[in-house]
Design a protein around this motif. Structure first.
Motif, short mmCIF file in Angstrom:
data_model
loop_
_atom_site.label_atom_id
_atom_site.label_comp_id
_atom_site.label_asym_id
_atom_site.label_seq_id
_atom_site.Cartn_x
_atom_site.Cartn_y
_atom_site.Cartn_z
N GLY A 8 0.82 -1.21 0.00
CA GLY A 8 0.00 0.00 0.00
C GLY A 8 0.84 1.25 0.00
O GLY A 8 2.04 1.22 0.29
N ASN A 19 8.92 6.53 -3.78
CA ASN A 19 7.77 5.61 -3.73
C ASN A 19 7.75 4.71 -4.96
O ASN A 19 7.39 3.53 -4.88
N ALA A 23 8.76 0.98 -4.26
CA ALA A 23 7.52 0.20 -4.14
C ALA A 23 6.80 0.03 -5.49
O ALA A 23 6.91 -1.02 -6.13
N GLN A 108 9.59 4.66 12.89
CA GLN A 108 8.81 5.65 12.15
C GLN A 108 7.91 6.44 13.11
O GLN A 108 7.74 7.65 12.95
N TYR A 126 -0.66 3.04 14.05
CA TYR A 126 -0.43 2.88 12.61
C TYR A 126 0.07 1.48 12.23
O TYR A 126 -0.47 0.83 11.32
N VAL A 144 7.97 -3.72 -0.05
CA VAL A 144 8.00 -2.35 0.51
C VAL A 144 9.40 -1.76 0.37
O VAL A 144 10.36 -2.48 0.10
N GLU A 146 12.69 0.16 2.26
CA GLU A 146 13.40 -0.23 3.48
C GLU A 146 12.74 0.32 4.75
O GLU A 146 12.71 -0.35 5.79
N GLN A 148 9.79 0.59 5.62
CA GLN A 148 8.59 -0.13 6.09
C GLN A 148 8.89 -1.55 6.56
O GLN A 148 7.98 -2.27 6.99
N ALA A 182 15.71 0.82 -2.66
CA ALA A 182 14.85 0.56 -1.50
C ALA A 182 14.84 1.74 -0.53
O ALA A 182 13.98 1.82 0.33
N ARG A 183 15.82 2.64 -0.67
CA ARG A 183 15.85 3.82 0.19
C ARG A 183 16.45 4.99 -0.59
O ARG A 183 17.66 5.21 -0.57
N ILE A 184 15.59 5.71 -1.27
CA ILE A 184 16.03 6.90 -2.01
C ILE A 184 16.03 8.07 -1.02
O ILE A 184 15.10 8.24 -0.24
N SER A 197 5.98 14.08 2.73
CA SER A 197 5.59 15.15 3.64
C SER A 197 6.72 16.13 3.96
O SER A 197 6.46 17.14 4.61
#
Ligand code: AQP
Length: 330
Positions: A8, A19, A23, A108, A126, A144, A146, A148, A182-184, A197
Motif C-alpha cells: 500500500g 515511492n 515500491a 517511524q 499505525y 515495501v 526499506e 517499512q 529501496a531507500r532513495i 511530507s
C-alpha cells in the motif's frame, strides 16, 4: 495456490520517485507472478492531519498513477482501504493482542511523533492497522521500501502471537525489498529519506512533475566537496544520484562503475535527470489519458473493493470466531 501479494501507499501527498523505485515500480514488475492487491491507504494517511480537499484529490491521483505506472486492473486489484471496512475491524481485534512496548519501539513512530506538536493515538496504532491490511488478505509477500520493513516484521510478530494465543489463523507474511532503490534519499539532504511530507524546496522529484522541474531539482541536488565521481570516496548525495540512475536503468554495478567513474558532477546530474524524465514522461502521458474519464477510476476502485471484500470479511469472521466474539449460530 498462487501466492498473494499485498502492499500500500498513503495518499499523504504527491508520490515521488522514492515511492516508485522502492515500491510501485516493483509491484508493476512482479504483479503477474502473484495474485496482487494494492491499496491506497487513506486511513493511514489521516494518522497525521490532512486537509480534506487535498486528501480527496490525492486518493484519485494515486489511483490514476497506479494505473499509469502499469498496474493492470484486469489482473491486480486496486483498493481504497476505507472502502473495505474490515481493515478497521481487524485492526481493533489485533490492537487487543499487541503489546504497547512493541509499538513504542517503531522508529517511524518516533520520527513522526517528534515532528508533531500533538501526537494522535492513530499514529501510535499505525503499525497495527498496517498489520491488519496484510493479515486480512493472508498475504504471502509484502513488497515495501526499506523504511517499512520494521512494520512488516511487526505484522509477523502480531500474527505469531495471535496464532499462539488462538490457534493457527494467519499466514506468515514475508518482506520483499528492491535490490536497488529501496531507500532513495532527499535530494536537498541525502541523510534523510525522500518523503512526501518533507517541506524542503528541492527535496523530491514528484512522479507528475513537469520535465523542466525534474531537471532543475536534480541539477540542484546536494553532492559533496569532490567534483567528479569517485566510487571509493563518494558521499551520500552522489551515491543517491547513482542509485536513482541504476534503479531506473537496471544497469549492473559493473556497468555503473565503467560509465560513471571520473564523470564530473554536472554531467552525472544531467544524465540522472535525462534517465528520470525518460521514465516519467510516458507515465505522465498515460496518467492524463486515464484521468480524462473520472468515472473510469471509480469503476476500477469499485471493482477492486467488490472483489477483495469477501476475502477480507471471511478473515474477520474467522478471527472473531477464534477470539470468542459473538458470531451467529450456524
Ligand atoms: N525514499 C524512499 N525510498 C524508497 N522507498 C520508499 N518508500 C517511501 N519512501 C521511500 C516506500 O513507498 C511505499 C509507500 O510509502 P508510504 O506512503 O506508506 O509512506 P512512507 O513510507 O512514510 O513514505 P513517504 O513518502 O515518506 O510518506 P510520508 O511523508 O507521508 O510519511 C512504502 O513501501 C515505502 O517503503
Amino acid at each position: 495456490m498462487i501466492p498473494r501479494v499485498l502492499s500500500g501507499i498513503q495518499p499523504s501527498g504527491n508520490l515521488h520517485i522514492g515511492n516508485y523505485l522502492g515500491a510501485l515500480g516493483n509491484w508493476v514488475k512482479m504483479q503477474h507472478q502473484f495474485e496482487s492487491i494494492f491499496c491506497i491507504v487513506d486511513l493511514h494517511a489521516i494518522t497525521v492531519y490532512q486537509k480534506p480537499e487535498e486528501l480527496r484529490t490525492s486518493i484519485r491521483e494515486m489511483a490514476g498513477i497506479f494505473l499509469a505506472a502499469g498496474i493492470d486492473p484486469k489482473h491486480s486489484r486496486i483498493v481504497v482501504q476505507s472502502t473495505v471496512p474490515a481493515h478497521s475491524e481487524l485492526a481493533w481485534l489485533l490492537t487487543c493482542v499487541t503489546p504497547m512496548g512493541w509499538l513504542e519501539r517503531m522508529t517511524q513512530f518516533k520520527a513522526k511523533a517528534a515532528a508533531q506538536e500533538s501526537v494522535g493515538d492513530g499514529l501510535f496504532q499505525y503499525p497495527v492497522l498496517m498489520a491488519a491490511d496484510i493479515l486480512l488478505y493472508q498475504a504471502n509477500l509484502v513488497p515495501v521500501g526499506e523504511d517499512q520493513m520494521q512494520h512488516v516484521e511487526l505484522a509477523r510478530d502480531i500474527a505469531q502471537r495471535f496464532n499462539s494465543l488462538y490457534g493457527e489463523t494467519f499466514v506468515m507474511p514475508a518482506t520483499k525489498i528492491a535490490e536497488v532503490g529501496a531507500r532513495i534519499m532527499g535530494l536537498d539532504d541525502p541523510t534523510s529519506k525522500m518523503s512526501k511530507s518533507a517541506t524542503g524546496a528541492g527535496h523530491r522529484v514528484g512522479l507528475l512533475d513537469p520535465p523542466e522541474k525534474i531537471k532543475k531539482t536534480i541539477m540542484k541536488a546536494t553532492t559533496d566537496s569532490n567534483s567528479a565521481v569517485d566510487f571509493e570516496t563518494m558521499g551520500p548525495g552522489v551515491r543517491n544520484l547513482l542509485s536513482i540512475f541504476q534503479a531506473f536503468s537496471g544497469w549492473t554495478n559493473e556497468q555503473m562503475r565503467q560509465h560513471f567513474a571520473g564523470l564530473r558532477y554536472g554531467d552525472l546530474k544531467k544524465q540522472v535527470a535525462e534517465m528520470t524524465i525518460s521514465h516519467l514522461e510516458p507515465m505522465q502521458t498515460r496518467y492524463r489519458e486515464i484521468t480524462a474519464d473520472p468515472t473510469y477510476l471509480d469503476r476500477i476502485l469499485q471493482e477492486g473493493a467488490d472483489i477483495v471484500t469477501p476475502i477480507a470479511n471471511s478473515t474477520v469472521e474467522l478471527v472473531k470466531e477464534r477470539m470468542g466474539i459473538y458470531t451467529k449460530a450456524r
